[in-house]
Design an enzyme around this catalytic site. Structure first.
Site, PDB file in Angstrom:
ATOM      1  N   LYS A  38       0.832  -1.211   0.000  1.00 31.27           N
ATOM      2  CA  LYS A  38       0.000   0.000   0.000  1.00 31.27           C
ATOM      3  C   LYS A  38       0.865   1.258   0.000  1.00 31.27           C
ATOM      4  O   LYS A  38       0.517   2.274  -0.615  1.00 31.27           O
ATOM      5  CB  LYS A  38      -0.916  -0.009   1.230  1.00 31.27           C
ATOM      6  CG  LYS A  38      -1.815   1.240   1.384  1.00 31.27           C
ATOM      7  CD  LYS A  38      -2.690   1.475   0.163  1.00 31.27           C
ATOM      8  CE  LYS A  38      -3.889   2.369   0.475  1.00 31.27           C
ATOM      9  NZ  LYS A  38      -3.582   3.653   1.065  1.00 31.27           N
ATOM     10  N   GLU A  70       0.650   6.761  -6.642  1.00 34.20           N
ATOM     11  CA  GLU A  70      -0.477   7.705  -6.710  1.00 34.20           C
ATOM     12  C   GLU A  70       0.027   9.143  -6.734  1.00 34.20           C
ATOM     13  O   GLU A  70      -0.467   9.986  -7.497  1.00 34.20           O
ATOM     14  CB  GLU A  70      -1.391   7.467  -5.506  1.00 34.20           C
ATOM     15  CG  GLU A  70      -2.631   8.327  -5.458  1.00 34.20           C
ATOM     16  CD  GLU A  70      -3.439   8.029  -4.204  1.00 34.20           C
ATOM     17  OE1 GLU A  70      -3.468   8.879  -3.303  1.00 34.20           O
ATOM     18  OE2 GLU A  70      -4.012   6.928  -4.119  1.00 34.20           O
TER      19      GLU A  70
END
Length: 339
Positions: free
Chosen positions: A188, A195
């Site tokens: 993550k 991102e």
């Protein structure tokens, strides 16, 4: 299954709703008594205290923490003292994976199991589901599978990756056991680092399009202003909302992030609601640290993190130093902002 949820913020709240809508029973606790009361009204078992929360959970208890990374350790200390051997703690926030490794060892010494779950989906997760990247013991992760499966988006209407039908596993359902303790949050962490880079690329590209009418603006001719040699080359007034929309349709740069950008530009073409101050919550920094320590080059992700620092004025003093040097060696006087 039954699941205890600590933390009823934007994501924790919608996760409880998604679980309950699909037949699971949730016991909830939050520092806000009003939030607990609200969810009790929606069918959850509300808890007035951590002691009350633990009492309402069946053994072996499964407790999901959805709290800020900075308060996980304090919450764990208080919670672990009330749990019993065999109980399970799940951290679904954005913790540092190195902290997960430590926490898993500390809890194992008390007979408790620890699972780290990197969770992506944001405020849209109730409807779309949550992508989950999971770290922990195989048997414990398997035991929690009904929870993960319900929270996940499932295959939906996405085309299957060619050959995926032979691969098996849960990845195309939107959740994955990535490895031992810390693995979920490591994946993550890198997800969020990527991102940052994707967001920066969209932002910079759209900004170039916004400035494509630079030739229509009169520029002063002096030593402090770089001349625009061919103003006739920059005479475009682009509709950015329409460009974002057309990119969504069959373009190689289409993505959910672009979908969300298109929504914002249609609602507010000049984005006047925003100041441009962009926060970073840790994952981007940790991604770069991992890249440095493992000697994995990450120039794009690093630049995107530094761009966020600049957006918050962290580079202002450096800019002043540059301006001071230009003044000292060439007598250059700063132009007022906007000129």
């Amino acid at each position: 299954m039954q699941l205890g949820m600590i933390g009823l913020g934007r994501m924790g709240a919608n996760m409880v709703r998604r679980l309950q809508k699909n037949g699971h029973q949730c016991v909830v606790y939050d520092r806000s008594a009003e939030s607990v009361k609200q969810f009790a009204g929606e069918g959850a078992a509300g808890s007035a205290s951590l002691d009350d929360f633990v009492r309402k959970l069946q053994k072996p208890r499964a407790v999901w923490l959805m709290v800020p990374a900075g308060v996980v350790d304090a919450t764990l200390r208080e919670l672990a003292a009330k749990l019993e051997r065999g109980d399970i703690v799940i951290d679904g926030g954005n913790s540092y994976y190195i902290d997960d490794i430590r926490r898993a060892k500390e809890l194992a010494a008390k007979g408790l199991h620890y699972v780290d779950v990197g969770t992506s989906g944001g405020v849209w997760g109730l409807e779309r589901g949550y992508c989950q990247m999971i770290g922990g013991e195989t048997g414990i992760v398997r035991h929690l599978d009904p929870i993960f499966k319900t929270l996940a988006p499932g295959r939906g209407n996405l085309d299957r990756t060619p050959g995926r039908e032979k691969a098996g596993g849960t990845a195309e359902e939107g959740y994955l056991h990535c490895g031992p303790s810390g693995a979920g949050h490591f994946v993550k962490m890198v997800h969020n680092g990527i991102e940052y880079g994707l967001m920066a690329a969209y932002a910079e590209g759209l900004n170039i399009l916004k400035h494509a009418n630079a030739g229509k603006t009169r520029r002063e001719t002096d030593a402090e202003t770089t001349p625009l040699r061919n103003p006739e080359h920059y005479q475009y007034d682009f509709n950015l909302a329409d460009i974002a929309e057309v990119w969504r349709r069959g373009s190689v740069v289409a993505s959910w992030l672009l979908d969300l950008t298109a929504i914002s530009l249609l609602e507010q073409p000049t984005l006047e609601r925003f100041s441009g101050r962009v926060s970073d919550s840790g994952e981007g920094r940790w991604t770069i640290l991992a890249a440095i320590e493992s000697t994995a080059p990450a120039p794009v992700l690093t630049a995107s993190l530094f761009q966020r620092f600049t957006s918050r004025g962290e580079g202002d003093f450096a800019a002043k130093v540059l301006s001071a040097m230009r003044y000292q060696f060439g007598g250059h006087i700063e132009k007022a902002a906007g000129h």
